[in-house]
Motif scaffolding. Structure first.
Motif, PDB file in Angstrom:
ATOM      1  N   TRP A  30       0.776  -1.290  -0.056  1.00 47.78           N
ATOM      2  CA  TRP A  30      -0.139  -0.025  -0.027  1.00 47.78           C
ATOM      3  C   TRP A  30       0.948   1.214  -0.006  1.00 47.78           C
ATOM      4  O   TRP A  30       1.651   1.513   0.940  1.00 47.78           O
ATOM      5  N   THR A  31       0.825   1.942  -1.168  1.00 47.37           N
ATOM      6  CA  THR A  31       1.588   3.316  -0.988  1.00 47.37           C
ATOM      7  C   THR A  31       0.626   4.554  -0.966  1.00 47.37           C
ATOM      8  O   THR A  31      -0.139   4.566  -1.549  1.00 47.37           O
ATOM      9  N   ASP A  35       5.264   7.090   1.555  1.00 51.01           N
ATOM     10  CA  ASP A  35       5.331   5.451   2.492  1.00 51.01           C
ATOM     11  C   ASP A  35       4.734   4.490   1.672  1.00 51.01           C
ATOM     12  O   ASP A  35       3.818   4.443   1.137  1.00 51.01           O
ATOM     13  N   THR A  36       5.623   3.222   1.686  1.00 46.23           N
ATOM     14  CA  THR A  36       4.870   1.925   1.080  1.00 46.23           C
ATOM     15  C   THR A  36       4.731   1.055   2.372  1.00 46.23           C
ATOM     16  O   THR A  36       5.862   0.836   3.090  1.00 46.23           O
ATOM     17  N   ARG A  42      -0.308  -4.718   8.718  1.00 48.77           N
ATOM     18  CA  ARG A  42       0.021  -3.236   8.820  1.00 48.77           C
ATOM     19  C   ARG A  42      -0.725  -2.245   8.035  1.00 48.77           C
ATOM     20  O   ARG A  42      -0.827  -1.051   8.488  1.00 48.77           O
ATOM     21  N   VAL A  43      -1.100  -2.721   6.727  1.00 45.63           N
ATOM     22  CA  VAL A  43      -1.872  -1.650   5.923  1.00 45.63           C
ATOM     23  C   VAL A  43      -3.154  -1.387   6.854  1.00 45.63           C
ATOM     24  O   VAL A  43      -3.499  -0.309   6.736  1.00 45.63           O
ATOM     25  N   LEU A  44      -3.831  -2.487   7.356  1.00 44.53           N
ATOM     26  CA  LEU A  44      -5.038  -2.122   7.945  1.00 44.53           C
ATOM     27  C   LEU A  44      -4.832  -1.225   9.000  1.00 44.53           C
ATOM     28  O   LEU A  44      -5.682  -0.387   9.049  1.00 44.53           O
ATOM     29  N   ALA A  45      -3.750  -1.303   9.983  1.00 49.32           N
ATOM     30  CA  ALA A  45      -3.619  -0.462  10.912  1.00 49.32           C
ATOM     31  C   ALA A  45      -3.068   1.120  10.201  1.00 49.32           C
ATOM     32  O   ALA A  45      -3.728   2.134  10.943  1.00 49.32           O
ATOM     33  N   HIS A  46      -2.387   1.175   9.130  1.00 56.41           N
ATOM     34  CA  HIS A  46      -2.164   2.524   8.544  1.00 56.41           C
ATOM     35  C   HIS A  46      -3.380   3.040   8.122  1.00 56.41           C
ATOM     36  O   HIS A  46      -3.656   4.352   8.353  1.00 56.41           O
ATOM     37  N   ILE A  47      -4.538   2.296   7.513  1.00 51.57           N
ATOM     38  CA  ILE A  47      -5.754   2.887   7.078  1.00 51.57           C
ATOM     39  C   ILE A  47      -6.403   3.462   7.991  1.00 51.57           C
ATOM     40  O   ILE A  47      -7.291   4.321   7.985  1.00 51.57           O
TER      41      ILE A  47
END
Length: 89
Positions: A30-31, A35-36, A42-47
């Motif tokens: 996920w970019t 940040d990628t 980790r993507v779910l936490a970032h979102i």
């Protein structure tokens, strides 16, 4: 628009992260700007910390799941009132 992308956008708009999980590939990239983030967890936490519902600039599917996703960058907004440029006497 691909149905997988439409489903992801719908769940992002509803902030339904439980429904989003199976739509994302476990090795997702996920970019978001510079940040990628790699990996579905980790993507779910970032979102969750940086919600977005904008369509991607680019994406890639693998096994019917989102494998790569690039979030559109936000353009800096112009201040039309010039309040930040005003000097005090």
């Amino acid at each position: 628009m691909d149905p997988a992308v439409r489903d992801v956008l719908d769940t992002l708009a509803r902030e339904d992260y439980a429904a989003l999980r199976p739509l994302l590939h476990p090795y997702l990239r996920w970019t978001d700007g510079p940040d990628t983030i790699r990996g579905r967890t980790r993507v779910l936490a970032h979102i969750a910390a940086n919600p977005t519902s904008a369509p991607p600039v680019s994406y890639e599917l693998r096994d019917g799941q989102i494998y790569r996703w690039t979030v559109p960058t936000e353009e800096p907004s112009d201040t039309s009132d010039g309040a930040q440029d005003t000097a005090l006497d």
